[in-house]
Scaffold this active site. Structure first.
Site, short mmCIF file in Angstrom:
data_model
loop_
_atom_site.label_atom_id
_atom_site.label_comp_id
_atom_site.label_asym_id
_atom_site.label_seq_id
_atom_site.Cartn_x
_atom_site.Cartn_y
_atom_site.Cartn_z
N GLU A 141 10.94 -84.21 52.37
CA GLU A 141 12.28 -84.77 52.14
C GLU A 141 12.32 -86.23 52.56
O GLU A 141 13.01 -87.04 51.94
CB GLU A 141 13.33 -83.92 52.88
CG GLU A 141 13.57 -82.60 52.14
CD GLU A 141 13.90 -81.41 53.04
OE1 GLU A 141 14.33 -81.63 54.19
OE2 GLU A 141 13.72 -80.27 52.58
N SER B 259 9.90 -71.62 51.58
CA SER B 259 10.52 -70.31 51.37
C SER B 259 9.83 -69.18 52.15
O SER B 259 9.72 -68.06 51.64
CB SER B 259 10.58 -69.98 49.87
OG SER B 259 11.35 -70.96 49.19
N GLU C 45 3.18 -77.99 52.63
CA GLU C 45 4.44 -77.54 52.04
C GLU C 45 4.51 -78.01 50.58
O GLU C 45 4.85 -79.17 50.32
CB GLU C 45 5.63 -78.12 52.80
CG GLU C 45 5.65 -77.76 54.27
CD GLU C 45 7.05 -77.89 54.87
OE1 GLU C 45 7.50 -76.93 55.48
OE2 GLU C 45 7.68 -78.96 54.71
N ASN D 270 12.14 -75.67 61.22
CA ASN D 270 12.69 -77.00 60.95
C ASN D 270 14.16 -76.82 60.59
O ASN D 270 14.47 -76.33 59.51
CB ASN D 270 11.90 -77.64 59.81
CG ASN D 270 12.48 -78.97 59.37
OD1 ASN D 270 13.38 -79.51 60.03
ND2 ASN D 270 12.00 -79.49 58.25
N TRP D 271 15.03 -77.24 61.49
CA TRP D 271 16.48 -77.02 61.25
C TRP D 271 17.10 -78.10 60.37
O TRP D 271 18.29 -78.05 60.08
CB TRP D 271 17.21 -76.94 62.61
CG TRP D 271 16.93 -75.65 63.34
CD1 TRP D 271 16.15 -74.62 62.91
CD2 TRP D 271 17.43 -75.26 64.63
NE1 TRP D 271 16.13 -73.62 63.84
CE2 TRP D 271 16.90 -73.98 64.91
CE3 TRP D 271 18.26 -75.87 65.58
CZ2 TRP D 271 17.18 -73.30 66.10
CZ3 TRP D 271 18.54 -75.20 66.75
CH2 TRP D 271 18.01 -73.92 67.01
N LYS D 272 16.30 -79.08 59.98
CA LYS D 272 16.79 -80.13 59.07
C LYS D 272 18.14 -80.66 59.55
O LYS D 272 18.37 -80.71 60.76
CB LYS D 272 16.84 -79.60 57.63
CG LYS D 272 15.49 -78.98 57.21
CD LYS D 272 15.37 -78.68 55.74
CE LYS D 272 13.99 -78.11 55.46
NZ LYS D 272 13.70 -77.91 54.04
N HIS E 143 7.64 -85.23 56.45
CA HIS E 143 8.20 -84.12 55.69
C HIS E 143 8.50 -84.60 54.26
O HIS E 143 8.87 -85.75 54.05
CB HIS E 143 9.49 -83.61 56.36
CG HIS E 143 9.97 -82.33 55.74
ND1 HIS E 143 10.72 -82.30 54.59
CD2 HIS E 143 9.75 -81.04 56.11
CE1 HIS E 143 10.95 -81.03 54.28
NE2 HIS E 143 10.39 -80.25 55.17
N GLY F 30 12.08 -73.41 57.00
CA GLY F 30 13.35 -74.11 56.91
C GLY F 30 14.51 -73.13 57.01
O GLY F 30 14.88 -72.68 58.10
N GLY F 31 15.06 -72.77 55.86
CA GLY F 31 16.27 -71.94 55.79
C GLY F 31 16.26 -70.72 56.70
O GLY F 31 17.24 -70.44 57.41
N GLY G 117 12.91 -74.50 49.73
CA GLY G 117 14.32 -74.22 49.49
C GLY G 117 14.61 -73.66 48.12
O GLY G 117 15.75 -73.60 47.68
#
Ligand code: 13P
Length: 253
Positions: free
Chosen positions: A98, A214, A168, A9-11, A96, A235-236, A174
């Site tokens: 967020e 993470s 998640e 997921n590149w957000k 998601h 993610g990251g 994150g």
């Protein structure tokens, strides 16, 4: 057997050209990965080009959200599942944390978006997960159950074939704090038994449940060792083709 899914997921990261560059790097780094499905979710503006440039590869493309509406119309700012299909996407991430925390996503809108996604023939990656206070007060399963009940409301056994669940825990996103493999397994087992109760054991056994929060090249192995963890939503560590390809290639070592 459930084929694992490793999704990135590149957000809201990467301008168009950088997204295309990373996608192409990834394309060659994971060209031999047949043990799992590989999915990346760039921003809307990069989707069409990334889809075109990945044609014929083993990397699928996901959007990060879609409209609840299915008909074209006066919905300023929205992008429909049909349009995402038209751009070449095969998956949509829905609900998601967020979006739930900061953009008013509810179990009801997750349900509508999931139905819209399925109607357009795409696979939904439906996200669930508790916040830290929920876990600390012993309510993690209750919260996740509510999200599943609301988000998947009214879906049939055949709909479930195109549903992937991503668990998640919000406190692990994150933050560098991963749920321990044991904590993740416990919730994944709970989610699978919820699906079994609703749709039967066969459907539950076929549904892929991904872990997110993470995930890195260093911890993917122990997560994938868990019985009910069928992949990851990253993610990251998905932003660099090199680190994401190491996660995809977890089976090599
Ligand atoms: P991180 O891997 O950066 O914790 O993000 C997880 C996530 O939100 C994926 O959807």
């Amino acid at each position: 057997m459930r084929k694992p899914v490793i999704a990135g997921n590149w957000k809201m990261y990467k301008l168009h050209d950088e997204a295309v560059k990373t996608a192409l790097e990834l394309r060659s780094l994971v060209a031999n990965a047949n043990h799992c499905e590989v999915v990346i979710a760039p921003v809307f503006t990069a989707l069409k080009t990334v889809c075109d440039r990945l044609e014929g590869s083993n990397v699928r493309v996901s959007a990060q959200d879609c409209a609840t509406e299915t008909e074209q119309g006066a919905h300023t700012g929205e992008v429909s599942a049909e349009m995402l299909n038209d751009a070449g996407c095969s998956h949509i991430i829905i609900g998601h944390s967020e979006r739930r925390q900061f953009y008013g996503e509810t179990d009801r809108s997750v349900n509508l978006k999931t139905r819209a996604c399925l109607k357009s023939g795409l696979t939904a990656i439906v996200c669930v997960g508790e916040m830290l206070p929920d876990r600390e007060s012993g309510n993690a399963e209750k919260v996740v159950k509510e999200q599943l009940e609301g988000g998947l409301d009214g879906l049939t056994v055949s709909d479930m074939e195109r549903i992937i669940i991503a668990y998640e825990p919000v406190w692990a996103i994150g933050t560098g704090k991963t749920a321990t493999p044991g904590q993740a397994q416990e919730m994944h087992g709970f989610i699978r038994s919820f699906i079994a109760e609703k749709h039967g054991k066969e459907t539950a056994d076929q549904t892929r449940i991904l872990y997110g929060g993470s995930v890195k090249p260093e911890n993917i192995g122990e997560l994938m060792d868990q019985t009910d963890i069928d992949g990851a939503l990253v993610g990251g560590a998905s932003l660099s083709a090199e680190s994401f390809s190491k996660i995809v290639n977890y089976n090599l070592g």
